[in-house]
Motif scaffolding. Structure first.
Motif, PDB file in Angstrom:
ATOM      1  N   THR A 243      23.588  80.601  -5.710  1.00  0.00           N
ATOM      2  CA  THR A 243      22.333  80.817  -4.995  1.00  0.00           C
ATOM      3  C   THR A 243      22.430  80.250  -3.581  1.00  0.00           C
ATOM      4  OG1 THR A 243      21.084  80.595  -7.053  1.00  0.00           O
ATOM      5  CG2 THR A 243      19.851  80.396  -5.017  1.00  0.00           C
ATOM      6  N   MET A 244      21.961  81.006  -2.590  1.00  0.00           N
ATOM      7  CA  MET A 244      21.853  80.485  -1.230  1.00  0.00           C
ATOM      8  C   MET A 244      20.504  79.796  -1.104  1.00  0.00           C
ATOM      9  SD  MET A 244      23.986  80.472   1.249  1.00  0.00           S
ATOM     10  CE  MET A 244      24.909  82.007   1.121  1.00  0.00           C
ATOM     11  N   THR A 245      20.523  78.488  -0.886  1.00  0.00           N
ATOM     12  CA  THR A 245      19.298  77.692  -0.882  1.00  0.00           C
ATOM     13  C   THR A 245      19.076  77.069   0.493  1.00  0.00           C
ATOM     14  OG1 THR A 245      19.628  77.207  -3.229  1.00  0.00           O
ATOM     15  CG2 THR A 245      18.045  75.853  -2.044  1.00  0.00           C
ATOM     16  N   HIS A 246      17.834  77.148   0.957  1.00  0.00           N
ATOM     17  CA  HIS A 246      17.437  76.683   2.285  1.00  0.00           C
ATOM     18  C   HIS A 246      16.806  75.297   2.175  1.00  0.00           C
ATOM     19  CE1 HIS A 246      14.727  77.617   6.054  1.00  0.00           C
ATOM     20  NE2 HIS A 246      15.630  76.677   6.301  1.00  0.00           N
ATOM     21  N   PHE A 247      17.208  74.384   3.075  1.00  0.00           N
ATOM     22  CA  PHE A 247      16.623  73.047   3.200  1.00  0.00           C
ATOM     23  C   PHE A 247      16.291  72.803   4.670  1.00  0.00           C
ATOM     24  CE2 PHE A 247      19.485  72.997  -0.375  1.00  0.00           C
ATOM     25  CZ  PHE A 247      18.908  72.180  -1.338  1.00  0.00           C
ATOM     26  N   THR A 248      15.357  71.899   4.921  1.00  0.00           N
ATOM     27  CA  THR A 248      15.065  71.458   6.287  1.00  0.00           C
ATOM     28  C   THR A 248      15.105  69.934   6.346  1.00  0.00           C
ATOM     29  OG1 THR A 248      12.666  71.420   5.897  1.00  0.00           O
ATOM     30  CG2 THR A 248      13.617  73.463   6.796  1.00  0.00           C
TER      31      THR A 248
ATOM     32  N   ALA B  55      17.060  74.123  15.007  1.00  0.00           N
ATOM     33  CA  ALA B  55      16.243  75.190  15.593  1.00  0.00           C
ATOM     34  C   ALA B  55      14.775  74.892  15.360  1.00  0.00           C
ATOM     35  CB  ALA B  55      16.602  76.544  14.975  1.00  0.00           C
ATOM     36  N   GLU B  56      13.943  75.221  16.343  1.00  0.00           N
ATOM     37  CA  GLU B  56      12.496  75.072  16.222  1.00  0.00           C
ATOM     38  C   GLU B  56      12.099  73.653  15.823  1.00  0.00           C
ATOM     39  OE1 GLU B  56      10.797  77.501  17.336  1.00  0.00           O
ATOM     40  OE2 GLU B  56      12.463  78.915  17.433  1.00  0.00           O
ATOM     41  N   GLY B  57      12.789  72.661  16.393  1.00  0.00           N
ATOM     42  CA  GLY B  57      12.393  71.273  16.208  1.00  0.00           C
ATOM     43  C   GLY B  57      12.858  70.599  14.943  1.00  0.00           C
ATOM     44  N   GLN B  58      13.722  71.260  14.145  1.00  0.00           N
ATOM     45  CA  GLN B  58      14.227  70.624  12.936  1.00  0.00           C
ATOM     46  C   GLN B  58      15.601  71.201  12.576  1.00  0.00           C
ATOM     47  OE1 GLN B  58      11.692  71.417   9.544  1.00  0.00           O
ATOM     48  NE2 GLN B  58      11.336  73.529  10.182  1.00  0.00           N
ATOM     49  N   TYR B  59      16.274  70.524  11.657  1.00  0.00           N
ATOM     50  CA  TYR B  59      17.559  70.988  11.173  1.00  0.00           C
ATOM     51  C   TYR B  59      17.352  71.876   9.951  1.00  0.00           C
ATOM     52  CZ  TYR B  59      19.252  67.227  14.144  1.00  0.00           C
ATOM     53  OH  TYR B  59      19.500  66.412  15.223  1.00  0.00           O
ATOM     54  N   HIS B  60      18.212  72.870   9.832  1.00  0.00           N
ATOM     55  CA  HIS B  60      18.188  73.776   8.688  1.00  0.00           C
ATOM     56  C   HIS B  60      19.551  73.739   8.015  1.00  0.00           C
ATOM     57  CE1 HIS B  60      14.415  75.886   9.912  1.00  0.00           C
ATOM     58  NE2 HIS B  60      14.793  75.424  11.101  1.00  0.00           N
ATOM     59  N   MET B  61      19.548  73.661   6.698  1.00  0.00           N
ATOM     60  CA  MET B  61      20.768  73.772   5.910  1.00  0.00           C
ATOM     61  C   MET B  61      20.644  74.976   4.984  1.00  0.00           C
ATOM     62  SD  MET B  61      22.396  71.307   2.893  1.00  0.00           S
ATOM     63  CE  MET B  61      22.619  69.869   3.931  1.00  0.00           C
ATOM     64  N   PHE B  62      21.705  75.784   4.934  1.00  0.00           N
ATOM     65  CA  PHE B  62      21.798  76.896   3.997  1.00  0.00           C
ATOM     66  C   PHE B  62      22.998  76.596   3.106  1.00  0.00           C
ATOM     67  CE2 PHE B  62      19.587  78.335   7.726  1.00  0.00           C
ATOM     68  CZ  PHE B  62      18.482  79.003   7.190  1.00  0.00           C
ATOM     69  N   LEU B  63      22.708  76.241   1.858  1.00  0.00           N
ATOM     70  CA  LEU B  63      23.688  75.682   0.939  1.00  0.00           C
ATOM     71  C   LEU B  63      24.012  76.651  -0.184  1.00  0.00           C
ATOM     72  CD1 LEU B  63      25.223  73.060  -0.043  1.00  0.00           C
ATOM     73  CD2 LEU B  63      23.187  72.608  -1.429  1.00  0.00           C
ATOM     74  N   SER B  64      25.302  76.814  -0.482  1.00  0.00           N
ATOM     75  CA  SER B  64      25.727  77.573  -1.658  1.00  0.00           C
ATOM     76  C   SER B  64      25.613  76.646  -2.865  1.00  0.00           C
ATOM     77  CB  SER B  64      27.165  78.052  -1.489  1.00  0.00           C
ATOM     78  OG  SER B  64      27.332  78.774  -0.293  1.00  0.00           O
ATOM     79  N   TYR B  65      24.746  77.022  -3.804  1.00  0.00           N
ATOM     80  CA  TYR B  65      24.386  76.108  -4.902  1.00  0.00           C
ATOM     81  C   TYR B  65      24.663  76.752  -6.255  1.00  0.00           C
ATOM     82  CZ  TYR B  65      21.598  73.010  -7.858  1.00  0.00           C
ATOM     83  OH  TYR B  65      21.195  72.141  -8.828  1.00  0.00           O
ATOM     84  N   ILE B  66      25.259  75.977  -7.161  1.00  0.00           N
ATOM     85  CA  ILE B  66      25.543  76.419  -8.523  1.00  0.00           C
ATOM     86  C   ILE B  66      25.014  75.371  -9.488  1.00  0.00           C
ATOM     87  CG2 ILE B  66      27.340  77.012 -10.199  1.00  0.00           C
ATOM     88  CD1 ILE B  66      29.134  77.730  -7.804  1.00  0.00           C
TER      89      ILE B  66
END
Length: 315
Positions: free
Chosen positions: A117-122, A93-104
């Motif tokens: 924690t829900m963590t956002h990456f691009t 979306a909006e010219g890049q990839y987004h990842m929403f990762l469940s992180y422990i």
């Protein structure tokens, strides 16, 4: 028919798949929780300490090939390589990839009291990931994000809140970076069926929400992605293949013009009905990824999990 389409060749614990097309190519990339089926350690150590695995298809999903694991997802404050990565959600979306990762952080051996924690990456290319940071949601025990662009013009995230009886909650955003909590969408225990792995898609003139109820996928229908009405259950009946006799678990769905491709995992060697406390040995821990075809007839979501081997559903 209904044979597995992929098994992780190293850990043999592929779960929670998400599939995304690499823009400008015919490549489809599958990211998944890389559970450690053979790992030693007490209790639930094996389901923690997981990396995110990666497989690729260049023939529309007819065949998949292992590409390793995703690097660079650890919190800088944690020991590199010694943490838990679950259930990525990935979209372009909006010219890049987004990842929403469940992180422990770390490798816990139990569920109770462990923050998630829900963590956002691009990323510009699905390979190099930049950490944006954690998202403040309804509790400190949230996993299994699904993100979808809704008819009101906002991005909406559905996720599992383990601290609220394993229920589904939502948050919304105008830009995928700033999120506003909306509230509970589907009740969990003790007011409803506990569940996980929400996934939202549009097909046949409706919006659909499926959730993993651990005895099949609960199905809900909506006209607007805000109000959901339960329709029933899919994925509880076994498939035709000997390795597809178990319940469909944590699925991802990609919709096309007249059908959708659903990717789900199973425990082929776990007798889920008689061993409800969890897989009792390494063989039962092992998992496989399968695919199914979804269609809508007269407003009802139909699932065909007996897709012949070598058939790609992506397109």
């Amino acid at each position: 028919m209904s044979a597995p389409i992929f098994r992780d060749p190293i850990e043999d614990g592929a779960a929670d798949p998400v599939v995304v097309r690499r823009e400008g190519t015919d490549e489809w990339w599958m990211f998944y929780t890389n559970r450690r089926a053979g790992a030693e350690g007490p209790k639930f150590s094996w389901i923690h300490g997981s990396a995110i695995g990666l497989a690729m298809s260049i023939d529309g999903g007819a065949s998949w090939h292992y590409r390793g694991t995703v690097a660079g997802l650890d919190d800088p404050a944690d020991t590199p390589g010694g943490n838990t990565h679950w259930a990525p959600e990935i979209l372009f979306a909006e010219g890049q990839y987004h990842m929403f990762l469940s992180y422990i952080s770390g490798v816990p051996d139990d569920w109770r009291g462990i923050p998630r924690t829900m963590t956002h990456f691009t990323s510009p290319d699905l390979v190099r990931w930049t950490r944006v940071g954690p998202i403040n949601l309804s509790s400190r025990r949230v996993i299994d994000a699904c993100v979808f662009k809704c008819p009101d013009g906002r991005w909406r995230m559905w996720y599992k809140d383990e601290a609220a009886g394993s229920s589904t909650w939502s948050a919304s955003s105008a830009d995928l970076f700033d999120w506003q909590l909306e509230g509970r969408v589907l009740a969990g225990s003790p007011y409803g069926d506990p569940h996980e792995g929400p996934n939202v898609f549009a097909l046949g003139g409706y919006y659909w929400l499926i959730v993993d109820e651990w005895h099949g996928q609960g199905v809900f229908r909506s006209d607007d992605t805000r109000l959901w009405k339960r329709q029933g259950l899919i994925g509880a009946d076994p498939g035709a293949h000997e390795a597809d006799q178990r319940y469909m678990r944590h699925a991802d769905v990609l919709a096309f013009r007249d059908h959708a491709a659903m990717f789900y995992f199973t425990h082929p060697e776990w007798d889920e009905r008689s061993q409800a406390e969890g897989p009792p040995d390494v063989a039962a821990r092992r998992t496989a990824i399968h695919q199914a075809r979804l269609t809508v007839v007269d407003g009802v979501l139909l699932c065909d999990r007996d897709v012949p081997a070598g058939v790609g559903l992506l397109g």
